[in-house]
Design a protein around this motif. Sequence first.
Motif, PDB file in Angstrom:
ATOM      1  N   HIS A   5      -8.683  32.404  29.115  1.00 15.03           N
ATOM      2  CA  HIS A   5      -8.003  33.698  28.985  1.00 15.03           C
ATOM      3  C   HIS A   5      -6.730  33.526  28.181  1.00 15.03           C
ATOM      4  CE1 HIS A   5      -7.039  31.804  32.914  1.00 15.03           C
ATOM      5  NE2 HIS A   5      -5.844  31.873  32.405  1.00 15.03           N
ATOM      6  N   GLY A   6      -6.135  34.657  27.798  1.00 18.76           N
ATOM      7  CA  GLY A   6      -4.961  34.649  26.938  1.00 18.76           C
ATOM      8  C   GLY A   6      -3.718  34.117  27.628  1.00 18.76           C
ATOM      9  N   SER A   7      -2.724  33.716  26.832  1.00 12.67           N
ATOM     10  CA  SER A   7      -1.513  33.106  27.376  1.00 12.67           C
ATOM     11  C   SER A   7      -0.683  34.125  28.159  1.00 12.67           C
ATOM     12  CB  SER A   7      -0.675  32.515  26.250  1.00 12.67           C
ATOM     13  OG  SER A   7      -0.332  33.522  25.330  1.00 12.67           O
ATOM     14  N   GLU A   8      -0.814  35.423  27.831  1.00  9.16           N
ATOM     15  CA  GLU A   8      -0.064  36.439  28.590  1.00  9.16           C
ATOM     16  C   GLU A   8      -0.524  36.431  30.043  1.00  9.16           C
ATOM     17  OE1 GLU A   8      -2.025  37.144  26.031  1.00  9.16           O
ATOM     18  OE2 GLU A   8      -1.029  38.406  24.529  1.00  9.16           O
ATOM     19  N   ILE A   9      -1.827  36.207  30.254  1.00 12.86           N
ATOM     20  CA  ILE A   9      -2.361  36.175  31.621  1.00 12.86           C
ATOM     21  C   ILE A   9      -1.823  34.944  32.349  1.00 12.86           C
ATOM     22  CG2 ILE A   9      -4.480  36.012  32.986  1.00 12.86           C
ATOM     23  CD1 ILE A   9      -5.871  37.743  30.948  1.00 12.86           C
ATOM     24  N   ASP A  10      -1.708  33.807  31.626  1.00 16.95           N
ATOM     25  CA  ASP A  10      -1.130  32.611  32.232  1.00 16.95           C
ATOM     26  C   ASP A  10       0.306  32.848  32.667  1.00 16.95           C
ATOM     27  OD1 ASP A  10      -3.075  30.633  32.371  1.00 16.95           O
ATOM     28  OD2 ASP A  10      -2.930  30.218  30.230  1.00 16.95           O
ATOM     29  N   THR A  11       1.070  33.513  31.793  1.00 16.66           N
ATOM     30  CA  THR A  11       2.467  33.829  32.121  1.00 16.66           C
ATOM     31  C   THR A  11       2.531  34.645  33.394  1.00 16.66           C
ATOM     32  OG1 THR A  11       2.886  33.920  29.755  1.00 16.66           O
ATOM     33  CG2 THR A  11       4.590  34.841  31.184  1.00 16.66           C
ATOM     34  N   LEU A  12       1.644  35.630  33.492  1.00 10.06           N
ATOM     35  CA  LEU A  12       1.613  36.499  34.668  1.00 10.06           C
ATOM     36  C   LEU A  12       1.318  35.692  35.937  1.00 10.06           C
ATOM     37  CD1 LEU A  12       1.703  39.312  35.859  1.00 10.06           C
ATOM     38  CD2 LEU A  12      -0.650  39.673  35.116  1.00 10.06           C
ATOM     39  N   ILE A  13       0.333  34.777  35.843  1.00  8.81           N
ATOM     40  CA  ILE A  13      -0.006  33.942  37.006  1.00  8.81           C
ATOM     41  C   ILE A  13       1.209  33.115  37.425  1.00  8.81           C
ATOM     42  CG2 ILE A  13      -1.442  32.013  37.802  1.00  8.81           C
ATOM     43  CD1 ILE A  13      -3.637  33.014  35.910  1.00  8.81           C
ATOM     44  N   GLN A  14       1.877  32.508  36.425  1.00  5.56           N
ATOM     45  CA  GLN A  14       3.019  31.652  36.749  1.00  5.56           C
ATOM     46  C   GLN A  14       4.153  32.438  37.399  1.00  5.56           C
ATOM     47  OE1 GLN A  14       3.722  29.782  32.965  1.00  5.56           O
ATOM     48  NE2 GLN A  14       1.753  28.728  33.108  1.00  5.56           N
ATOM     49  N   LEU A  15       4.381  33.658  36.946  1.00  3.04           N
ATOM     50  CA  LEU A  15       5.453  34.462  37.531  1.00  3.04           C
ATOM     51  C   LEU A  15       5.104  34.890  38.953  1.00  3.04           C
ATOM     52  CD1 LEU A  15       6.474  36.550  34.414  1.00  3.04           C
ATOM     53  CD2 LEU A  15       7.983  35.074  35.736  1.00  3.04           C
ATOM     54  N   LEU A  16       3.844  35.286  39.158  1.00  2.49           N
ATOM     55  CA  LEU A  16       3.432  35.700  40.505  1.00  2.49           C
ATOM     56  C   LEU A  16       3.512  34.525  41.477  1.00  2.49           C
ATOM     57  CD1 LEU A  16       0.407  38.076  39.849  1.00  2.49           C
ATOM     58  CD2 LEU A  16       2.605  38.679  40.843  1.00  2.49           C
TER      59      LEU A  16
END
Lengths: 201, 201
Positions: A5-16
Amino acid sequence: MPRSHGSEIDTLIQLLAKLPGLGPRSARRSTLQLLKKRDSVMVPLARALEQVAEKIVICGTCGNIDTTDPCHVCEDGRRDRTTVCVVEDVADLWALDRSETYRGLYHVLGGTLSALDGVGPDELNIAPLLARAATGEVKEIILALNATVDGQTTSHYLAERLAEFGVKVTALAHGVPVGGELDYLDDGTLAAALKARGTVS
Amino acid sequence: MPRSHGSEIDTLIQLLAKLPGLGPRSARRSTLQLLKKRDSVMVPLARALEQVAEKIVICGTCGNIDTTDPCHVCEDGRRDRTTVCVVEDVADLWALDRSETYRGLYHVLGGTLSALDGVGPDELNIAPLLARAATGEVKEIILALNATVDGQTTSHYLAERLAEFGVKVTALAHGVPVGGELDYLDDGTLAAALKARGTVS
């Protein structure tokens, strides 16, 4: 490493994953849920975060974190303005207010005195508390700090500092938690509950 | 009821409580944490949610949820394009891809056949799978559905439908989970593991 998946989704996971109670695994599950409920949860959540982030302010009177200053507690005309309950943290304020037993004002210290962590009276929201006590409007100050060593040390310190203002200073009762089993309680709690025993009939 | 904070904060708590793994209590703790970490977590989280929400799209090829179409899996040139792994859900795709053992393509069904829930072949992403099998590019299709009754029923159905295309159809092995204790395993798993036993030396 190839990605699913895209890096924006990774960022979201890391923040959550930074939220308390959410590890990397549940952050992934939450993200998937958000992706599937875009309109019903994800977009409203983004909007709510943005709105709150824009308005966050620390109440100049009591130290509560809210979206207005004075906060909703301080500006609530139905509250008893002669009683102030002193707590360590905003979480404690929320907890006490949920119990719906207390309907006075609050004062958030922002921590406890701690020799180990180098927290002295100047690091805490103590001077404004003394100023509130000095106005003469406050009749009772309830010390509702945690029953830890640091919490109790801070309670003693505050009681001493508040003595000169002629305000009644009280503290939460120690005892058996409602629903608690004696078998699992520590000796200190049992001793306190015995010492403070009351007449039943 | 008197309130200790603004309604925007309540909205935020309610939305966070909808995430899996977060109940009302941890949603409140998360909200407090967000209020305290406005710049480092709250604002970036709002922005990440917004960015992802804007870009979410379902991959037209495989059914993956991603920020691009074709998704990052389908457009990745380093992947083996002759193998397609069929999964029920995007969560399974993420899980298999994290294991870093498989580097082919995927196909997300979006569920399993279920007589009870009234899910037939037309409700699932099956026709596009058959179309992919028909192109001749795919040599092997790995059925990686859950080892539940519905998952296995769907596997059998897919194996039958895929037979006509001359594609090799395989399925995940059953056996003892790595790190698993025999004592705690069900009879079905033990029987499958015994049946599929391999030579050690």
